[in-house]
Write an enzyme that holds these catalytic residues in place. Structure first.
Site, short mmCIF file in Angstrom:
data_model
loop_
_atom_site.label_atom_id
_atom_site.label_comp_id
_atom_site.label_asym_id
_atom_site.label_seq_id
_atom_site.Cartn_x
_atom_site.Cartn_y
_atom_site.Cartn_z
N CYS A 1 99.80 70.68 19.25
CA CYS A 1 98.97 69.76 18.46
C CYS A 1 98.80 70.26 17.03
CB CYS A 1 97.60 69.60 19.12
SG CYS A 1 97.67 68.69 20.66
N CYS B 1 98.95 65.35 24.72
CA CYS B 1 97.56 65.73 24.46
C CYS B 1 96.79 64.56 23.83
CB CYS B 1 97.51 66.93 23.53
SG CYS B 1 98.25 68.42 24.21
N ARG C 1 84.64 70.97 30.16
CA ARG C 1 83.79 72.12 29.80
C ARG C 1 83.33 72.13 28.35
NH1 ARG C 1 87.10 76.77 33.08
NH2 ARG C 1 86.57 75.98 35.14
N GLU D 1 95.01 64.68 21.18
CA GLU D 1 95.21 64.67 19.73
C GLU D 1 96.47 63.88 19.36
OE1 GLU D 1 93.25 68.72 20.62
OE2 GLU D 1 94.67 67.38 21.60
#
Length: 138
Positions: A95, A60, A86, A62
Site C-alpha cells: 500500500c 487491501c 483491533r 487502501e
C-alpha cells in the site's frame, strides 16, 4: 502552491470505521474486515474495503480507496487511515508503494499509524527514490 488544510483525523478514522463491515464469502473468503479512508488535496474523501481471497489475488482497503479516488482523476493524498478489528492498521508495504507511485508528492501524506498519531508516508519509505517530472520525460 498553497498546502491543503490539515485533515480532521477523527473524521478520517470514523469514515474508515463506517465502511468496515465484515462479509463472509464462499470458500473461506472475506471482504470488509478492513476499512480505509483517504483525503485528497482537493478535500475529497474516499473509502474502501479489503478483499481477502483464498487464492491470494485480493487487495487491501487502501487499494480500494485509491481506485475510487483515481476514478475522479485525483492522485494527491493528504492523509490516509485504515482500521481493522483491533483498531488502526498502518499500511502494508504494498500500500505504501501504491500511494507513492501514483504521485511522488504523496511522500508528504499523513499516515495514521495509531489513534491520533501520524507519520509522513516518506518516513515509512526511508530509502525510496521519488521520481521527478524530469525523470518522467526521459
Amino acid at each position: 502552491m498553497n498546502s491543503p488544510p490539515r485533515p480532521d483525523l477523527d473524521q478520517l478514522l470514523a469514515a474508515a470505521r463506517s465502511v468496515r463491515r465484515p462479509l463472509t464469502l464462499p470458500r473461506d473468503c472475506f471482504a470488509g474486515k478492513v476499512g480505509a479512508a483517504l483525503v485528497t488535496a482537493e478535500g475529497d474523501l474516499f473509502t474502501g474495503v479489503n478483499l481477502d481471497l483464498a487464492c491470494g489475488i485480493g487487495f487491501c482497503a487502501e487499494h480500494s480507496a485509491v481506485a475510487e479516488m483515481l476514478k475522479t482523476h485525483q492522485t494527491r493524498v493528504v492523509a490516509v487511515a485504515a482500521v481493522g478489528r483491533r483498531g488502526v492498521l498502518p499500511p502494508c508495504g504494498r500500500c505504501r508503494e501504491l500511494l507513492i507511485q501514483i504521485d511522488p508528492a504523496n511522500a508528504n501524506a499523513e499516515v495514521l499509524v495509531a489513534p491520533g498519531q501520524t507519520v509522513p508516508l516518506g518516513e515509512l519509505l526511508p530509502r525510496h527514490w521519488y521520481p521527478s517530472e524530469a525523470d518522467a520525460e526521459a
